[in-house]
Design an enzyme around this catalytic site. Structure first.
Site, PDB file in Angstrom:
ATOM      1  N   ILE A 158      39.062  43.774  37.723  1.00 60.43           N
ATOM      2  CA  ILE A 158      40.314  43.593  36.989  1.00 60.43           C
ATOM      3  C   ILE A 158      41.182  44.851  37.131  1.00 60.43           C
ATOM      4  O   ILE A 158      42.410  44.765  37.223  1.00 60.43           O
ATOM      5  CB  ILE A 158      40.030  43.274  35.506  1.00 60.43           C
ATOM      6  N   TYR A 159      40.554  46.026  37.141  1.00 61.55           N
ATOM      7  CA  TYR A 159      41.322  47.259  37.349  1.00 61.55           C
ATOM      8  C   TYR A 159      42.137  47.161  38.635  1.00 61.55           C
ATOM      9  O   TYR A 159      43.357  47.379  38.646  1.00 61.55           O
ATOM     10  CB  TYR A 159      40.377  48.462  37.413  1.00 61.55           C
ATOM     11  N   ALA A 160      41.480  46.825  39.741  1.00 56.84           N
ATOM     12  CA  ALA A 160      42.173  46.726  41.027  1.00 56.84           C
ATOM     13  C   ALA A 160      43.218  45.613  40.996  1.00 56.84           C
ATOM     14  O   ALA A 160      44.319  45.771  41.549  1.00 56.84           O
ATOM     15  CB  ALA A 160      41.160  46.478  42.140  1.00 56.84           C
ATOM     16  N   THR A 162      44.950  44.537  38.430  1.00 54.19           N
ATOM     17  CA  THR A 162      46.137  44.938  37.676  1.00 54.19           C
ATOM     18  C   THR A 162      47.000  45.892  38.494  1.00 54.19           C
ATOM     19  O   THR A 162      48.230  45.864  38.396  1.00 54.19           O
ATOM     20  CB  THR A 162      45.780  45.601  36.334  1.00 54.19           C
ATOM     21  N   LYS A 163      46.372  46.714  39.317  1.00 52.96           N
ATOM     22  CA  LYS A 163      47.149  47.625  40.171  1.00 52.96           C
ATOM     23  C   LYS A 163      47.874  46.849  41.264  1.00 52.96           C
ATOM     24  O   LYS A 163      49.017  47.154  41.614  1.00 52.96           O
ATOM     25  CB  LYS A 163      46.229  48.695  40.766  1.00 52.96           C
TER      26      LYS A 163
END
Length: 342
Positions: A158-160, A162-163
């Site tokens: 999810i981090y990637a 969102t980026k």
């Protein structure tokens, strides 16, 4: 009338963070006027963030406001009053592994927060909007070194994701509002004043305390370690390289410039693939002691290797990060010993 570069007003989100602190310090040394905006969240030790801000506040050209990017009214008040020429958006909910535990924090900060920054940049018609992305957007790509012109549609966390969403939103705003926008993809940044959740900090802290260190994928991992001073130097130079919408839609070969917007993605990395075990060896050499190594399997969402092609950065700025990881580790250890008293 446009101010000269060294009197430009730059609004930086995340100035109490690792990279934002170093960027603000560099720009202040060059005479820029800086306003920082930071949420001071407790994802890691707030005292470390406060120390960074205290150092920056010694400079009369630096001021800071505390607030969450999700609070659009709070950010707008700061942006309107400061009236920046350039916005550098570095604040984010960071950490690949934490995104497995608390994914909503990433949507709030990295998507809603980024949208609020873009809205302010559009309204204030800034000369250049610059926003941080990550090498994690390359996800399951295996063709290396990673180059900005290849597709990046297979994010693994999810981090990637969102980026990548921030990159897509940035492109839309650049196209719709002729807003010059540069996204930079960072590759494993390390150095003094680093985050406690980053590998180098964790390894040094554990080794000096006699605790074991966790080494994922049994050490069979490679990272493009980028020294923080090199990274912020690259950002500083990119301030002056705002993208321009191509008149005829023709983009130079190797350039990630959009054919329909003043928008570009730029890798900032050392262009050097370093094996994790060699990184640990270098820490041992620097500390003069062996680590108690706890070899583990691959962490969910992690990737076995990252490696940047930084040719576009060199073309745009004439600069390429090149600090050897052994030298960077030594500088971190010197800082860490002084900061921690260990």
């Amino acid at each position: 009338m446009k101010e000269s570069n060294n009197m430009q007003r730059v609004l930086i989100t995340g100035t109490a963070g690792f990279i934002g602190f170093h960027l603000a310090k560099l720009l202040l040394a060059e005479g820029f006027i800086i306003h920082g905006f930071d949420g001071m969240t407790d994802y890691y030790d707030v005292a470390l963030k406060q120390r960074r801000h205290q150092m920056l506040l010694q400079n009369p050209n630096f001021a800071a406001s505390e607030g969450m990017l999700e609070d659009q009214a709070a950010f707008d008040r700061v942006a309107d009053e400061f009236a920046p020429d350039v916005i550098v958006h570095l604040a984010a909910q960071a950490g690949v592994r934490y995104s497995l535990e608390n994914p909503r924090a990433y949507l709030d900060s990295n998507v809603i927060g980024t949208f609020n920054v873009m809205e302010a940049a559009r309204r204030l018609k800034v000369q250049h909007l610059m926003m941080a992305s990550t090498s994690s957007v390359y996800g399951a790509n295996v063709e290396m070194p990673f180059i900005e012109t290849e597709k990046a549609d297979t994010q693994l966390t999810i981090y990637a994701a969102t980026k990548k969403a921030s990159e897509s939103m940035g492109h839309a705003y650049a196209h719709l509002y002729d807003l010059p926008t540069t996204m930079f993809r960072f590759f494993t940044v390390y150095g003094p004043w680093g985050r406690p959740d980053l590998a180098l900090y964790k390894f040094v802290d554990a080794m000096l305390d006699g605790r074991p260190i966790d080494i994922y994928n049994n050490g069979d991992m490679y990272r493009d370690f980028t020294y923080v001073d090199d990274l912020v130097r690259a950002i500083r130079l990119l301030i002056d390289a705002a993208p321009v919408r191509p008149e005829d839609g023709v983009v130079p070969e190797g350039d990630s410039l959009s054919p329909v917007a003043p928008y570009r993605v730029v890798n900032i990395g050392n262009s050097d693939k370093v094996r994790l075990l060699d990184f640990v060896d270098a820490i041992e050499d620097c500390l003069g002691q062996k680590a108690d190594r706890n070899y583990m399997g691959m962490q969910t969402g992690d990737v076995p290797a990252t490696w940047a092609n930084a040719d576009l950065l060199k073309t745009l700025t004439g600069y390429r990060p090149q600090t050897d990881f052994r030298d960077g580790i030594a500088k971190f250890v010197d800082w860490y010993r002084e900061y921690s008293g260990k």
